[in-house]
Write an enzyme that holds these catalytic residues in place. Sequence first.
Site, PDB file in Angstrom:
ATOM      1  CE1 TYR A   8      -3.091   3.096   1.190  1.00 53.36           C
ATOM      2  CE2 TYR A   8      -1.548   3.291   3.024  1.00 53.36           C
ATOM      3  CZ  TYR A   8      -2.586   3.816   2.281  1.00 53.36           C
ATOM      4  OH  TYR A   8      -3.114   5.033   2.611  1.00 53.36           O
TER       5      TYR A   8
HETATM    6  C1  UGA Z   1      -3.911   4.159   8.766  1.00 53.40           C
HETATM    7  C2  UGA Z   1      -4.817   4.029   7.542  1.00 53.40           C
HETATM    8  O1  UGA Z   1      -5.536   2.799   7.570  1.00 53.40           O
HETATM    9  C3  UGA Z   1      -4.050   4.146   6.249  1.00 53.40           C
HETATM   10  O2  UGA Z   1      -4.952   4.148   5.161  1.00 53.40           O
HETATM   11  C4  UGA Z   1      -3.245   5.427   6.301  1.00 53.40           C
HETATM   12  O3  UGA Z   1      -2.532   5.588   5.122  1.00 53.40           O
HETATM   13  C5  UGA Z   1      -2.323   5.386   7.504  1.00 53.40           C
HETATM   14  O4  UGA Z   1      -3.116   5.295   8.688  1.00 53.40           O
HETATM   15  C6  UGA Z   1      -1.476   6.645   7.613  1.00 53.40           C
HETATM   16  O5  UGA Z   1      -1.085   7.051   8.674  1.00 53.40           O
HETATM   17  O6  UGA Z   1      -1.179   7.223   6.605  1.00 53.40           O
HETATM   18  P1  UGA Z   1      -2.711   2.470  10.346  1.00 53.40           P
HETATM   19  O7  UGA Z   1      -1.729   3.366  10.997  1.00 53.40           O
HETATM   20  O8  UGA Z   1      -2.356   1.032  10.187  1.00 53.40           O
HETATM   21  O9  UGA Z   1      -3.104   2.995   8.905  1.00 53.40           O
HETATM   22  O10 UGA Z   1      -4.092   2.651  11.167  1.00 53.40           O
HETATM   23  P2  UGA Z   1      -5.009   1.679  12.033  1.00 53.40           P
HETATM   24  O11 UGA Z   1      -5.636   0.627  11.199  1.00 53.40           O
HETATM   25  O12 UGA Z   1      -5.914   2.551  12.797  1.00 53.40           O
HETATM   26  O13 UGA Z   1      -3.974   0.945  13.010  1.00 53.40           O
HETATM   27  C7  UGA Z   1      -3.302   1.647  14.028  1.00 53.40           C
HETATM   28  C8  UGA Z   1      -2.458   0.704  14.831  1.00 53.40           C
HETATM   29  O14 UGA Z   1      -3.292  -0.250  15.507  1.00 53.40           O
HETATM   30  C9  UGA Z   1      -1.464  -0.131  14.026  1.00 53.40           C
HETATM   31  O15 UGA Z   1      -0.280  -0.208  14.769  1.00 53.40           O
HETATM   32  C10 UGA Z   1      -2.104  -1.491  13.924  1.00 53.40           C
HETATM   33  O16 UGA Z   1      -1.168  -2.547  13.834  1.00 53.40           O
HETATM   34  C11 UGA Z   1      -2.851  -1.573  15.232  1.00 53.40           C
HETATM   35  N1  UGA Z   1      -4.050  -2.460  15.188  1.00 53.40           N
HETATM   36  C12 UGA Z   1      -5.007  -2.283  14.253  1.00 53.40           C
HETATM   37  C13 UGA Z   1      -4.174  -3.448  16.149  1.00 53.40           C
HETATM   38  O17 UGA Z   1      -3.311  -3.641  17.020  1.00 53.40           O
HETATM   39  N2  UGA Z   1      -5.300  -4.243  16.127  1.00 53.40           N
HETATM   40  C14 UGA Z   1      -6.278  -4.071  15.189  1.00 53.40           C
HETATM   41  O18 UGA Z   1      -7.279  -4.826  15.223  1.00 53.40           O
HETATM   42  C15 UGA Z   1      -6.136  -3.070  14.231  1.00 53.40           C
END
Ligand code: UGA
Length: 313
Positions: A148
Amino acid sequence: MKILITGSAGFIGSHLAEALVTSGHEIIGIDSFLPNYAREVKEANISGLLDNDRFTFMERTLIDPSWLGEIDFDIVVHLAALPGVRQSWGTSFSDYVENNVLATQRLLEVLKNRTGVRLVHVSSSSVYGDRDESPLTEDLPPEPISPYAITKESAERLVKLYSKQYGLSSVILRLFTVYGPRQRPDMAIYRFIKAVSKGGEVEIYGSGSMHRDFTFVVDVVRGILSAVERDIRDEIINIGSGRAESVERVVYMIGEMLGKEVKVRRVGMMPGDVKGTLASIDKARGLLDYQPGVEIREGIEKQIIWMREAAII
Ligand code: UGA
Protein backbone atom coordinates in the site's frame (compact mmCIF):
# COMPACT_ATOMS: atom_id res chain seq x y z
CA MET A 1 -13.89 28.68 -5.20
CA LYS A 2 -15.04 25.66 -7.16
CA ILE A 3 -13.47 22.54 -5.67
CA LEU A 4 -13.47 18.96 -6.93
CA ILE A 5 -13.11 16.40 -4.13
CA THR A 6 -12.26 12.86 -5.20
CA GLY A 7 -13.34 10.24 -2.66
CA SER A 8 -15.95 12.59 -1.25
CA ALA A 9 -18.16 9.84 0.20
CA GLY A 10 -15.32 8.45 2.30
CA PHE A 11 -14.44 9.06 5.93
CA ILE A 12 -12.24 12.13 5.43
CA GLY A 13 -13.77 13.28 2.11
CA SER A 14 -17.26 13.65 3.54
CA HIS A 15 -16.03 15.72 6.50
CA LEU A 16 -13.95 17.88 4.16
CA ALA A 17 -16.91 18.47 1.83
CA GLU A 18 -19.02 19.64 4.79
CA ALA A 19 -16.31 22.02 5.98
CA LEU A 20 -15.70 23.48 2.52
CA VAL A 21 -19.41 23.99 1.86
CA THR A 22 -19.70 25.74 5.24
CA SER A 23 -16.77 27.99 4.28
CA GLY A 24 -18.75 29.13 1.22
CA HIS A 25 -17.06 27.04 -1.47
CA GLU A 26 -18.85 25.23 -4.26
CA ILE A 27 -18.11 21.50 -4.20
CA ILE A 28 -18.26 18.79 -6.84
CA GLY A 29 -17.87 15.52 -4.98
CA ILE A 30 -17.09 12.31 -6.79
CA ASP A 31 -16.77 8.78 -5.49
CA SER A 32 -16.59 5.41 -7.23
CA PHE A 33 -17.87 3.51 -4.17
CA LEU A 34 -14.99 1.04 -4.02
CA PRO A 35 -16.20 -2.10 -2.24
CA ASN A 36 -13.61 -1.96 0.59
CA TYR A 37 -16.60 -1.43 2.92
CA ALA A 38 -20.36 -1.18 2.54
CA ARG A 39 -21.71 1.29 0.01
CA GLU A 40 -24.55 2.17 2.42
CA VAL A 41 -22.00 3.47 4.92
CA LYS A 42 -20.49 5.79 2.30
CA GLU A 43 -23.95 6.91 1.19
CA ALA A 44 -24.78 7.73 4.81
CA ASN A 45 -21.56 9.79 5.05
CA ILE A 46 -22.81 12.25 2.41
CA SER A 47 -26.53 12.06 3.16
CA GLY A 48 -26.47 15.39 5.02
CA LEU A 49 -24.87 17.13 2.04
CA LEU A 50 -27.11 16.07 -0.82
CA ASP A 51 -29.71 18.82 -0.25
CA ASN A 52 -27.08 21.55 -0.15
CA ASP A 53 -27.11 23.82 -3.22
CA ARG A 54 -23.35 24.22 -3.03
CA PHE A 55 -22.72 20.45 -3.19
CA THR A 56 -23.05 18.33 -6.34
CA PHE A 57 -22.39 14.62 -6.11
CA MET A 58 -21.52 12.29 -8.97
CA GLU A 59 -20.67 8.60 -8.92
CA ARG A 60 -17.57 8.49 -11.11
CA THR A 61 -14.24 6.69 -11.44
CA LEU A 62 -10.89 8.25 -12.29
CA ILE A 63 -9.90 5.15 -14.24
CA ASP A 64 -12.09 6.52 -17.04
CA PRO A 65 -11.76 10.29 -16.56
CA SER A 66 -13.57 11.30 -19.79
CA TRP A 67 -16.39 12.90 -17.72
CA LEU A 68 -13.85 15.37 -16.28
CA GLY A 69 -13.70 17.20 -19.62
CA GLU A 70 -17.09 18.81 -19.01
CA ILE A 71 -16.38 19.90 -15.47
CA ASP A 72 -15.04 23.23 -14.41
CA PHE A 73 -13.09 23.69 -11.14
CA ASP A 74 -10.27 25.74 -9.59
CA ILE A 75 -8.85 23.15 -7.19
CA VAL A 76 -8.84 19.37 -6.83
CA VAL A 77 -8.44 17.69 -3.47
CA HIS A 78 -7.43 14.16 -4.40
CA LEU A 79 -8.46 11.87 -1.55
CA ALA A 80 -9.75 8.93 -3.55
CA ALA A 81 -7.69 5.81 -2.89
CA LEU A 82 -7.89 2.21 -1.83
CA PRO A 83 -6.69 2.49 1.78
CA GLY A 84 -5.40 -0.08 4.28
CA VAL A 85 -1.84 -1.11 5.01
CA ARG A 86 -2.16 -4.75 6.10
CA GLN A 87 -4.66 -5.73 3.40
CA SER A 88 -2.42 -4.76 0.50
CA TRP A 89 -0.38 -7.98 0.17
CA GLY A 90 -1.19 -10.80 -2.24
CA THR A 91 -3.68 -10.66 -5.07
CA SER A 92 -5.29 -7.41 -3.86
CA PHE A 93 -2.16 -5.50 -4.91
CA SER A 94 -3.51 -5.01 -8.44
CA ASP A 95 -6.49 -3.12 -6.95
CA TYR A 96 -4.10 -0.90 -4.99
CA VAL A 97 -2.08 -0.17 -8.12
CA GLU A 98 -5.23 0.60 -10.10
CA ASN A 99 -6.87 2.86 -7.53
CA ASN A 100 -3.83 4.58 -6.05
CA VAL A 101 -1.34 4.79 -8.91
CA LEU A 102 -3.24 4.51 -12.20
CA ALA A 103 -6.19 6.63 -11.02
CA THR A 104 -3.79 9.38 -9.90
CA GLN A 105 -1.92 9.28 -13.21
CA ARG A 106 -5.19 9.55 -15.16
CA LEU A 107 -6.26 12.54 -13.07
CA LEU A 108 -2.87 14.18 -13.65
CA GLU A 109 -3.21 13.64 -17.43
CA VAL A 110 -6.38 15.76 -17.31
CA LEU A 111 -4.90 18.39 -14.98
CA LYS A 112 -1.76 18.92 -17.09
CA ASN A 113 -3.89 20.68 -19.72
CA ARG A 114 -5.80 22.91 -17.30
CA THR A 115 -4.04 26.16 -16.68
CA GLY A 116 -4.56 27.72 -13.27
CA VAL A 117 -5.90 24.57 -11.59
CA ARG A 118 -4.29 23.58 -8.26
CA LEU A 119 -3.97 20.09 -6.81
CA VAL A 120 -3.99 19.23 -3.11
CA HIS A 121 -2.84 15.63 -3.13
CA VAL A 122 -3.50 13.53 -0.04
CA SER A 123 -0.84 11.01 0.89
CA SER A 124 0.01 8.86 3.88
CA SER A 125 2.43 8.71 6.79
CA SER A 126 3.06 5.09 5.78
CA VAL A 127 5.46 6.25 3.05
CA TYR A 128 8.10 6.95 5.75
CA GLY A 129 8.36 3.25 6.59
CA ASP A 130 9.88 1.78 9.74
CA ARG A 131 12.59 4.08 10.96
CA ASP A 132 14.50 5.20 14.01
CA GLU A 133 14.10 8.94 13.43
CA SER A 134 11.33 10.56 15.47
CA PRO A 135 9.50 12.82 14.93
CA LEU A 136 9.20 12.17 11.20
CA THR A 137 10.19 15.21 9.19
CA GLU A 138 9.23 15.74 5.55
CA ASP A 139 12.87 15.73 4.37
CA LEU A 140 13.34 12.04 5.30
CA PRO A 141 13.40 9.90 2.16
CA PRO A 142 10.43 7.52 1.87
CA GLU A 143 11.17 3.87 2.69
CA PRO A 144 7.80 2.13 2.40
CA ILE A 145 7.47 -1.34 3.92
CA SER A 146 3.99 -2.29 2.65
CA PRO A 147 2.60 -2.68 -0.88
CA TYR A 148 0.00 0.00 0.00
CA ALA A 149 2.69 2.47 1.02
CA ILE A 150 4.57 1.76 -2.20
CA THR A 151 1.47 2.77 -4.19
CA LYS A 152 1.10 5.95 -2.09
CA GLU A 153 4.75 6.85 -2.63
CA SER A 154 4.36 6.19 -6.37
CA ALA A 155 1.37 8.53 -6.47
CA GLU A 156 3.43 11.24 -4.75
CA ARG A 157 6.19 10.78 -7.32
CA LEU A 158 3.71 11.10 -10.17
CA VAL A 159 2.34 14.32 -8.68
CA LYS A 160 5.87 15.75 -8.43
CA LEU A 161 6.74 14.59 -11.95
CA TYR A 162 3.64 16.11 -13.60
CA SER A 163 4.06 19.30 -11.59
CA LYS A 164 7.65 19.69 -12.78
CA GLN A 165 6.96 18.74 -16.39
CA TYR A 166 3.72 20.66 -16.91
CA GLY A 167 3.90 23.45 -14.33
CA LEU A 168 0.95 22.09 -12.36
CA SER A 169 0.61 23.77 -8.96
CA SER A 170 0.49 21.03 -6.33
CA VAL A 171 0.98 20.40 -2.65
CA ILE A 172 1.24 16.97 -0.98
CA LEU A 173 -0.21 16.36 2.50
CA ARG A 174 0.85 13.27 4.47
CA LEU A 175 -1.92 12.32 6.90
CA PHE A 176 -1.21 10.37 10.11
CA THR A 177 -3.68 7.63 11.24
CA VAL A 178 -6.91 9.62 11.16
CA TYR A 179 -9.76 8.73 13.54
CA GLY A 180 -13.10 10.17 14.63
CA PRO A 181 -16.75 9.97 13.54
CA ARG A 182 -17.21 7.97 10.27
CA GLN A 183 -13.86 6.20 10.67
CA ARG A 184 -13.42 3.24 8.32
CA PRO A 185 -14.53 -0.06 9.86
CA ASP A 186 -11.16 -1.73 9.22
CA MET A 187 -9.24 0.80 11.32
CA ALA A 188 -7.97 0.21 14.85
CA ILE A 189 -10.04 2.60 16.98
CA TYR A 190 -13.30 1.57 15.26
CA ARG A 191 -12.48 -2.11 15.79
CA PHE A 192 -11.44 -1.57 19.41
CA ILE A 193 -14.59 0.39 20.36
CA LYS A 194 -16.81 -2.20 18.68
CA ALA A 195 -15.10 -5.21 20.26
CA VAL A 196 -14.89 -3.74 23.78
CA SER A 197 -18.50 -2.53 23.78
CA LYS A 198 -19.74 -5.95 22.72
CA GLY A 199 -17.57 -7.75 25.30
CA GLY A 200 -15.43 -9.35 22.60
CA GLU A 201 -11.67 -9.72 22.33
CA VAL A 202 -9.44 -6.96 21.05
CA GLU A 203 -6.53 -8.05 18.91
CA ILE A 204 -3.36 -6.06 19.51
CA TYR A 205 -0.78 -6.53 16.79
CA GLY A 206 2.93 -6.49 17.59
CA SER A 207 4.39 -5.50 20.94
CA GLY A 208 2.91 -3.23 23.58
CA SER A 209 5.15 -0.44 22.37
CA MET A 210 3.45 -0.07 18.96
CA HIS A 211 2.44 3.57 18.72
CA ARG A 212 0.76 5.94 16.33
CA ASP A 213 0.28 9.64 15.88
CA PHE A 214 -3.53 9.35 15.98
CA THR A 215 -5.02 12.49 14.41
CA PHE A 216 -8.61 13.62 14.90
CA VAL A 217 -10.50 14.08 11.65
CA VAL A 218 -11.58 17.68 12.39
CA ASP A 219 -7.93 18.70 12.83
CA VAL A 220 -7.04 16.95 9.56
CA VAL A 221 -9.85 18.75 7.76
CA ARG A 222 -8.62 22.11 9.10
CA GLY A 223 -5.17 21.30 7.69
CA ILE A 224 -6.57 20.39 4.27
CA LEU A 225 -8.79 23.49 4.26
CA SER A 226 -5.80 25.67 4.93
CA ALA A 227 -3.87 24.02 2.07
CA VAL A 228 -6.86 24.67 -0.21
CA GLU A 229 -7.09 28.34 0.70
CA ARG A 230 -3.36 29.19 0.58
CA ASP A 231 -1.28 29.34 -2.55
CA ILE A 232 1.42 26.91 -1.42
CA ARG A 233 3.10 24.78 -4.07
CA ASP A 234 5.80 22.12 -4.45
CA GLU A 235 5.73 21.23 -0.77
CA ILE A 236 5.19 18.02 1.19
CA ILE A 237 3.53 18.71 4.55
CA ASN A 238 2.75 16.34 7.45
CA ILE A 239 -0.72 16.58 8.98
CA GLY A 240 -0.57 14.82 12.35
CA SER A 241 -1.37 15.59 15.95
CA GLY A 242 2.29 15.90 16.87
CA ARG A 243 1.73 13.42 19.73
CA ALA A 244 2.10 9.65 19.79
CA GLU A 245 0.00 7.22 21.79
CA SER A 246 0.62 3.52 22.29
CA VAL A 247 -1.97 1.21 20.75
CA GLU A 248 -2.25 -0.61 24.06
CA ARG A 249 -3.03 2.58 26.01
CA VAL A 250 -5.71 3.48 23.50
CA VAL A 251 -7.36 0.08 24.04
CA TYR A 252 -7.45 0.51 27.85
CA MET A 253 -8.64 4.11 27.50
CA ILE A 254 -11.58 2.85 25.43
CA GLY A 255 -12.37 0.21 28.09
CA GLU A 256 -12.38 2.93 30.76
CA MET A 257 -14.61 5.24 28.73
CA LEU A 258 -17.11 2.49 27.97
CA GLY A 259 -16.95 1.17 31.53
CA LYS A 260 -16.19 -2.30 30.18
CA GLU A 261 -13.60 -4.92 30.89
CA VAL A 262 -10.97 -5.20 28.18
CA LYS A 263 -10.07 -8.64 26.85
CA VAL A 264 -6.87 -8.57 24.85
CA ARG A 265 -5.49 -11.16 22.50
CA ARG A 266 -1.92 -10.50 21.46
CA VAL A 267 -1.21 -11.26 17.87
CA GLY A 268 2.20 -11.02 16.22
CA MET A 269 3.38 -8.04 14.27
CA MET A 270 1.46 -7.76 10.99
CA PRO A 271 3.50 -7.57 7.79
CA GLY A 272 3.58 -4.01 6.48
CA ASP A 273 2.93 -2.33 9.85
CA VAL A 274 5.50 0.16 11.06
CA LYS A 275 6.35 0.08 14.77
CA GLY A 276 5.62 3.71 15.37
CA THR A 277 4.77 7.08 13.90
CA LEU A 278 5.05 10.61 15.24
CA ALA A 279 4.66 13.59 12.93
CA SER A 280 6.80 16.66 13.00
CA ILE A 281 4.18 19.35 12.46
CA ASP A 282 6.53 22.34 12.43
CA LYS A 283 6.19 22.73 8.68
CA ALA A 284 2.38 22.57 8.83
CA ARG A 285 2.44 25.16 11.63
CA GLY A 286 4.65 27.47 9.60
CA LEU A 287 3.05 27.12 6.16
CA LEU A 288 -0.58 26.35 7.03
CA ASP A 289 -0.93 27.96 10.44
CA TYR A 290 -1.99 24.45 11.47
CA GLN A 291 -2.78 23.86 15.14
CA PRO A 292 -4.27 20.49 16.05
CA GLY A 293 -6.56 21.01 18.99
CA VAL A 294 -8.23 17.70 19.78
CA GLU A 295 -6.65 15.53 22.44
CA ILE A 296 -6.99 11.74 22.02
CA ARG A 297 -9.45 11.15 24.87
CA GLU A 298 -11.80 13.86 23.60
CA GLY A 299 -11.53 12.53 20.04
CA ILE A 300 -12.28 8.94 21.05
CA GLU A 301 -15.27 10.17 23.05
CA LYS A 302 -16.63 11.84 19.90
CA GLN A 303 -16.08 8.64 17.91
CA ILE A 304 -17.93 6.61 20.58
CA ILE A 305 -20.88 9.03 20.44
CA TRP A 306 -21.04 8.68 16.65
CA MET A 307 -20.80 4.88 16.81
CA ARG A 308 -23.74 4.86 19.25
CA GLU A 309 -25.79 7.19 17.06
CA ALA A 310 -25.03 5.08 13.99
CA ALA A 311 -26.09 1.96 15.93
CA ILE A 312 -22.69 0.36 15.41
CA ILE A 313 -22.42 -0.27 19.15
C1 UGA B 1 -3.91 4.16 8.77
C2 UGA B 1 -4.82 4.03 7.54
O1 UGA B 1 -5.54 2.80 7.57
C3 UGA B 1 -4.05 4.15 6.25
O2 UGA B 1 -4.95 4.15 5.16
C4 UGA B 1 -3.25 5.43 6.30
O3 UGA B 1 -2.53 5.59 5.12
C5 UGA B 1 -2.32 5.39 7.50
O4 UGA B 1 -3.12 5.29 8.69
C6 UGA B 1 -1.48 6.65 7.61
O5 UGA B 1 -1.09 7.05 8.67
O6 UGA B 1 -1.18 7.22 6.60
P1 UGA B 1 -2.71 2.47 10.35
O7 UGA B 1 -1.73 3.37 11.00
O8 UGA B 1 -2.36 1.03 10.19
O9 UGA B 1 -3.10 2.99 8.91
O10 UGA B 1 -4.09 2.65 11.17
P2 UGA B 1 -5.01 1.68 12.03
O11 UGA B 1 -5.64 0.63 11.20
O12 UGA B 1 -5.91 2.55 12.80
O13 UGA B 1 -3.97 0.94 13.01
C7 UGA B 1 -3.30 1.65 14.03
C8 UGA B 1 -2.46 0.70 14.83
O14 UGA B 1 -3.29 -0.25 15.51
C9 UGA B 1 -1.46 -0.13 14.03
O15 UGA B 1 -0.28 -0.21 14.77
C10 UGA B 1 -2.10 -1.49 13.92
O16 UGA B 1 -1.17 -2.55 13.83
C11 UGA B 1 -2.85 -1.57 15.23
N1 UGA B 1 -4.05 -2.46 15.19
C12 UGA B 1 -5.01 -2.28 14.25
C13 UGA B 1 -4.17 -3.45 16.15
O17 UGA B 1 -3.31 -3.64 17.02
N2 UGA B 1 -5.30 -4.24 16.13
C14 UGA B 1 -6.28 -4.07 15.19
O18 UGA B 1 -7.28 -4.83 15.22
C15 UGA B 1 -6.14 -3.07 14.23
